[in-house]
Design a protein around this motif. Structure first.
Motif, mmCIF file in Angstrom:
data_model
loop_
_atom_site.group_PDB
_atom_site.id
_atom_site.type_symbol
_atom_site.label_atom_id
_atom_site.label_comp_id
_atom_site.label_asym_id
_atom_site.label_seq_id
_atom_site.Cartn_x
_atom_site.Cartn_y
_atom_site.Cartn_z
ATOM 1 N N TYR A 42 0.891 -1.279 0.116
ATOM 2 C CA TYR A 42 0.025 -0.036 -0.100
ATOM 3 C C TYR A 42 0.773 1.217 -0.100
ATOM 4 N N LYS A 43 0.524 2.291 -0.577
ATOM 5 C CA LYS A 43 1.052 3.639 -0.335
ATOM 6 C C LYS A 43 0.551 4.221 0.983
ATOM 7 N N LYS A 56 -1.773 8.923 5.767
ATOM 8 C CA LYS A 56 -2.843 8.879 4.483
ATOM 9 C C LYS A 56 -2.506 7.800 3.567
ATOM 10 N N THR A 57 -3.277 7.021 3.392
ATOM 11 C CA THR A 57 -3.314 5.730 2.459
ATOM 12 C C THR A 57 -4.694 5.845 1.782
ATOM 13 N N GLY A 58 -4.824 4.714 1.021
ATOM 14 C CA GLY A 58 -5.979 4.427 0.450
ATOM 15 C C GLY A 58 -6.042 2.792 -0.064
ATOM 16 N N MET A 59 -7.118 2.480 -0.571
ATOM 17 C CA MET A 59 -7.535 1.160 -1.155
ATOM 18 C C MET A 59 -8.776 1.327 -1.905
ATOM 19 N N TYR A 62 -10.187 4.620 -3.151
ATOM 20 C CA TYR A 62 -10.469 5.901 -2.095
ATOM 21 C C TYR A 62 -9.279 5.973 -1.272
ATOM 22 N N SER A 63 -9.194 7.396 -0.850
ATOM 23 C CA SER A 63 -8.100 7.587 0.107
ATOM 24 C C SER A 63 -8.698 7.522 1.402
ATOM 25 N N PHE A 64 -7.920 7.383 2.560
ATOM 26 C CA PHE A 64 -8.664 7.471 3.896
ATOM 27 C C PHE A 64 -7.438 7.685 4.784
ATOM 28 N N THR A 85 -12.829 8.498 6.412
ATOM 29 C CA THR A 85 -12.729 9.134 5.192
ATOM 30 C C THR A 85 -14.223 9.890 5.108
ATOM 31 N N GLU A 144 -12.143 -1.885 4.239
ATOM 32 C CA GLU A 144 -12.101 -1.898 2.934
ATOM 33 C C GLU A 144 -13.760 -2.122 2.323
#
Length: 160
Positions: A42-43, A56-59, A62-64, A85, A144
């Motif tokens: 993951y970023k 700050k990440t996402g999947m 969507y960012s959350f 989010t 998620e």
């Protein structure tokens, strides 16, 4: 005979240290969680300073945010994290629609934020030793599913 028994105890202790039970649990530490997310592909970017640090990440597109909670005065020693989010649909759900969704969906706390945008959050308790990496990742995957379901609800009128 005593030497043999002691050798068995040392071997058993070594096996325990290598077992999943002895693996380092995930706690409400921003750096540890960000490193885990990155290791899983993951970023994940740590943002903020001091006691205002978060991830700050996402999947699923969507960012959350992952926000630490119940921290000490230095901003560490936190006890829980929150996945959060908010969405910005053109045609926002009404309070009645939000209430119906909340009544029909068990996980995720939802509300309309100060801009009347639909927001969702889910808390993860990591106090008293945290949780295994596997359980944390399982909670992340559950988030998620909850987040995507809420996003579909939030943007439903935009897509009609």
């Amino acid at each position: 005979m005593i030497k043999h028994a002691l050798s068995g105890a040392v071997i058993a202790a070594g096996m325990l240290a290598a077992s999943p039970l002895a693996a380092k649990n995930i706690v409400a530490d921003v750096d540890q969680i960000a490193n885990l997310l990155q290791a899983e592909g993951y970023k994940a970017k740590v943002e903020g300073t001091g006691g205002d640090r978060h991830i700050k990440t996402g999947m699923a597109g969507y960012s959350f945010l992952i926000l630490p909670y119940d921290c000490n005065d230095k901003g560490d020693g936190c006890k829980s994290v929150q996945f959060y989010t908010a969405f910005t649909p053109k045609d926002k759900p009404t309070l009645e629609e939000m209430n119906t969704y909340a009544a029909e969906n068990r996980f995720g706390r939802i509300y309309l934020d100060q801009d009347r945008d639909p927001a969702i959050e889910m808390d993860i308790d990591l106090e008293v030793g945290g949780m295994s990496k596997e359980l944390f990742l399982d909670n992340l995957l559950y988030w998620e599913a909850v987040m995507v379901g809420f996003a579909e609800f939030s943007f439903k009128k935009d897509n009609d």
